[in-house]
Scaffold this active site. Sequence first.
Site, PDB file in Angstrom:
ATOM      1  CE1 TYR A  99       2.795 -11.615  13.738  1.00 44.82           C
ATOM      2  CE2 TYR A  99       0.766 -10.876  12.702  1.00 44.82           C
ATOM      3  CZ  TYR A  99       1.527 -11.877  13.274  1.00 44.82           C
ATOM      4  OH  TYR A  99       1.003 -13.147  13.390  1.00 44.82           O
TER       5      TYR A  99
ATOM      6  CE1 TYR B  16       1.957 -15.434  11.067  1.00 45.25           C
ATOM      7  CE2 TYR B  16       1.365 -17.661  11.677  1.00 45.25           C
ATOM      8  CZ  TYR B  16       1.197 -16.305  11.805  1.00 45.25           C
ATOM      9  OH  TYR B  16       0.256 -15.812  12.672  1.00 45.25           O
TER      10      TYR B  16
END
Lengths: 392, 141
Positions: free
Chosen positions: A295, A345
């Site tokens: 991440y 994102y």
Amino acid sequence: MSQPSRRRPSFVGRTAIAGVGLTGFTRRSGRSVLSLAVEACRNAVEDAGLSRSVVDGIVSFSVLNDSVPGQAVATALGLPPLDYVLDLSLGGQAPSFMVMLAAMAVETGVAENVLVYRALNGRSGVRVGSTQFAGPGAQYRYPIGFTAYSQYIAMWARRYMIETGSGYEDLAAVALAQRRYAELNERAAVRKPLTLEDYLAAPFVADPFRVPDCTTEVDGACALLITTLERARDLRNPPAVIQGAAYRIGHRSGLDIGDALLWEDYSRNYTSLLAGDLWSSSGLGPHEVQFAEIYDCFTSTVLFGLEGLGFVGRGEAGDFVRSGATTMEGRLPTNTNGGLLCEGYVHGMNTVAEAALQIQGRAGVRQLRKHDSCVVTSGGMMDGSALVLTRG
Amino acid sequence: MKGAGEARQRGLIAPDIDVDSLAWWEAVAQHRLLLPHCRSCDLTWFPPMPACPRCGSQETELCESTGKGSVYSWVVVNRSLSPVFAGETPYVIAAVDLEHGARLLGRLLASADNRRLRAGAPVIADFYEVQGQTLVGFRLV
């Protein structure tokens, strides 16, 4: 600090990701979030080779009410009555955790085929990076002008740099390495080649972060179809087996998802806390998995993840990335879609999707040669989740 | 490096004060920095909450802080993503460890030489007003 491992959940090794569904990732979708969610979910079901009539569960998450509930997707997609619906109010810590929750449901027989999705107009609509979050900790941040995740994570990155002697060039190494992958990824929002000179010339957003250290917000959706390994074996794609899993929220993790006032060590995140349980649940170790999807709302979280999960020692992550170890030819290809930095994102759901596509051998021109096993993480600060996936 | 730019027009996002934090904010308005303290286990911490985050005791009180501390980390906000603060960039937000153990966030306020900002640099809490709201910041000493 790794903690002694305690658990090997029963769904581990018995559940799998069977389908992946994506929309395009754009700066202005011109569509409703529901429309994006429905498209991604439909694609995931079809990708698995299943009929929508056998879907009996949905797990999703939103922040700031920026998504649509599973109920809405089930309605618009014409799904049958469902047995399992979770709408979580979480952030980037959620995607791997949602896969766990879906796997738990199918393992225990509560449901058979569970959709997991994240959908947002994250660029043209509610922007996670700049919208004010509610919560009891907010009153100590927003009034003083501490208002965005770029700033929160930068505060941790600075402490990491202080403690390890790492510098801007270590953050740059992550940005450069991931841009190389993004050049190969048609879905990526940012694909223009990036040199170190370009990086250093880019304006600061929240020093130590420059523009290329930050994720690119997009509109889009991403969905996965989770089922038992036994069922997945009969479906269209090779199963991406959920071989290991862990979620952890650290000690005194604060009053809300942006409150780190009681978190002692800003130079380490949840990855250090869950690594022991993650690896022992999978039966594999950091030197046995072949690639990683970590991440990366900002570059520093990749360095934290590489160290927290035990791929490298303390303060060594920058050198590791700069050495080429995370490239397609390296020892641990990392963030092979360009990451959230470049692909966009979709809040880390696309990070899990990329992991599954690579494991299944369906990553196209950026397909890795060795793709039998990987680790994928979700989250950047006090809490997060992670999976180990293997080829079924 | 600039401080908080006291001379310029300041923006404010008003604090969303709740029952647990009201007494703390009222003290701030009187330029007093208080910290929650546990009578059972002696922990001093921040922010205020209904019980001690170490032992869970509800025997807690607010105690006066010296405001002395050291810089744990900081960020220079070069681009404010909130329009409220856009006119004030660049400004520094410091995470400060106070001498009794609590960590606070605050603006680095203008002082003689903010180039001395580094990890461990000694600071002292100070107060500033924005649109009638008193806030806590820090000055290098």
